[in-house]
Write a protein that holds these residues in place. Structure first.
Motif, short mmCIF file in Angstrom:
data_model
loop_
_atom_site.label_atom_id
_atom_site.label_comp_id
_atom_site.label_asym_id
_atom_site.label_seq_id
_atom_site.Cartn_x
_atom_site.Cartn_y
_atom_site.Cartn_z
N ASN A 77 34.71 6.80 52.76
CA ASN A 77 35.59 6.86 51.89
C ASN A 77 35.26 6.29 50.51
O ASN A 77 35.30 6.93 49.46
N LYS A 78 34.72 5.18 50.54
CA LYS A 78 34.37 4.59 49.22
C LYS A 78 33.03 5.19 48.81
O LYS A 78 32.86 5.41 47.57
N THR A 79 31.90 5.14 49.56
CA THR A 79 30.79 5.91 49.50
C THR A 79 30.94 7.21 48.94
O THR A 79 30.36 7.64 48.08
N LYS A 80 31.92 7.92 49.58
CA LYS A 80 31.96 9.46 49.23
C LYS A 80 32.54 9.32 47.63
O LYS A 80 32.25 10.11 46.95
N ALA A 81 33.49 8.53 47.34
CA ALA A 81 33.83 8.56 46.21
C ALA A 81 32.73 8.14 44.92
O ALA A 81 32.80 8.74 43.84
N ASN A 82 32.11 7.25 45.27
CA ASN A 82 30.81 6.77 44.45
C ASN A 82 30.07 8.09 44.42
O ASN A 82 29.24 8.56 43.26
N LEU A 83 29.61 8.70 45.28
CA LEU A 83 28.61 9.68 45.59
C LEU A 83 29.04 11.09 44.88
O LEU A 83 28.38 11.78 44.33
N MET A 84 30.32 11.28 44.84
CA MET A 84 31.15 12.43 44.05
C MET A 84 30.86 12.27 42.52
O MET A 84 30.53 13.29 41.86
N GLU A 85 30.76 10.77 42.09
CA GLU A 85 30.52 10.62 40.52
C GLU A 85 29.22 10.77 40.33
O GLU A 85 28.77 11.22 39.08
N ASN A 86 28.37 10.25 41.12
CA ASN A 86 26.65 10.14 41.16
C ASN A 86 26.18 10.41 42.28
O ASN A 86 25.98 9.68 43.22
N PRO A 87 26.00 11.75 42.55
CA PRO A 87 25.36 12.14 43.89
C PRO A 87 23.84 12.16 44.14
O PRO A 87 22.96 12.55 44.52
N VAL A 88 23.61 10.59 43.99
CA VAL A 88 22.24 10.11 44.42
C VAL A 88 22.30 9.01 45.33
O VAL A 88 23.02 7.93 45.11
N VAL A 89 21.39 8.87 46.31
CA VAL A 89 21.53 8.05 47.24
C VAL A 89 20.04 7.32 47.47
O VAL A 89 18.96 8.38 47.41
N ALA A 90 19.89 6.47 47.93
CA ALA A 90 18.38 5.83 48.29
C ALA A 90 18.45 4.93 49.51
O ALA A 90 19.57 4.44 50.09
N PHE A 91 17.28 5.32 50.49
CA PHE A 91 17.54 4.70 51.78
C PHE A 91 16.22 3.98 51.63
O PHE A 91 15.17 4.36 51.20
N ASN A 92 16.31 2.76 52.33
CA ASN A 92 15.17 2.19 52.75
C ASN A 92 14.72 2.14 54.18
O ASN A 92 15.83 2.05 55.04
N GLY A 93 13.36 2.27 54.69
CA GLY A 93 13.46 2.46 56.17
C GLY A 93 11.87 1.98 56.33
O GLY A 93 10.96 1.51 55.44
N TRP A 94 11.52 1.70 57.49
CA TRP A 94 10.35 1.24 58.13
C TRP A 94 9.72 2.25 59.10
O TRP A 94 10.32 2.93 59.91
N ALA A 95 8.49 2.27 58.90
CA ALA A 95 7.59 3.09 60.05
C ALA A 95 6.37 2.54 59.75
O ALA A 95 5.51 2.47 58.80
N ASP A 96 5.53 2.39 61.17
CA ASP A 96 4.43 2.00 61.32
C ASP A 96 3.89 0.77 60.39
O ASP A 96 2.83 0.60 59.94
N GLY A 97 4.91 0.04 60.44
CA GLY A 97 4.83 -1.40 59.92
C GLY A 97 4.71 -1.58 58.31
O GLY A 97 4.37 -2.46 57.72
N LYS A 98 5.17 -0.41 57.50
CA LYS A 98 5.43 -0.19 56.13
C LYS A 98 6.78 0.14 55.93
O LYS A 98 7.65 0.69 56.56
N SER A 99 7.12 -0.27 54.57
CA SER A 99 8.48 0.05 54.15
C SER A 99 8.34 1.05 53.30
O SER A 99 7.47 1.40 52.37
N TYR A 100 9.39 1.90 53.17
CA TYR A 100 9.58 2.97 52.33
C TYR A 100 10.92 3.13 51.74
O TYR A 100 12.06 2.97 52.30
N GLN A 101 10.99 3.64 50.27
CA GLN A 101 12.32 4.03 49.64
C GLN A 101 12.26 5.52 49.66
O GLN A 101 11.42 6.18 49.12
N ILE A 102 13.49 6.21 49.87
CA ILE A 102 13.39 7.39 49.97
C ILE A 102 14.78 8.02 49.13
O ILE A 102 15.95 7.46 49.23
N LYS A 103 14.74 8.40 47.99
CA LYS A 103 15.64 8.95 47.01
C LYS A 103 16.07 10.32 47.10
O LYS A 103 15.09 11.40 47.22
N CYS A 104 17.25 10.44 47.19
CA CYS A 104 17.89 11.80 47.79
C CYS A 104 19.01 12.17 46.84
O CYS A 104 19.68 11.51 46.12
N ARG A 105 18.91 13.55 46.79
CA ARG A 105 20.31 13.99 45.94
C ARG A 105 21.25 14.45 47.46
O ARG A 105 20.71 15.05 48.30
#
Length: 93
Positions: free
Chosen positions: A14-42
């Motif tokens: 609910n709160k996340t949806k309200a925020n993303l309706m105002e600014n539809p950009v999100v970033a995820f951080n994740g790990w793969a093969d011992g490395k960290s990645y930041q993934i930015k999405c619309r």
């Protein structure tokens, strides 16, 4: 989804949806093969169609059931190295 799309179930966002309706950009951080990645999405919400049907089915079946109100479609726009050291913060895609 495809290689450039992440799909998340909106169960209680609910709160996340309200925020993303105002600014539809999100970033995820994740790990793969011992490395960290930041993934930015619309982001966009889907409440009909094949992605919604798939995520809704996943959310509402099984031993723990969730509302599965929408498919939160996250289209990857940029990927950065999240690990420290050489190349930290480097744009990868």
């Amino acid at each position: 989804a495809d290689d450039e799309t992440l799909v998340v179930s909106d169960n209680y966002l609910n709160k996340t949806k309200a925020n993303l309706m105002e600014n539809p950009v999100v970033a995820f951080n994740g790990w793969a093969d011992g490395k960290s990645y930041q993934i930015k999405c619309r982001v966009k919400w889907e409440t009909t169609g094949p992605r919604y049907e798939q995520i809704h089915k996943m959310a509402t079946t099984g031993t723990r059931q969730f509302p599965g109100k929408a498919a939160v479609v996250c289209v990857v726009e940029e990927v950065f190295q999240g690990s420290g050291g050489e190349g930290a913060g480097k744009k990868l895609a």
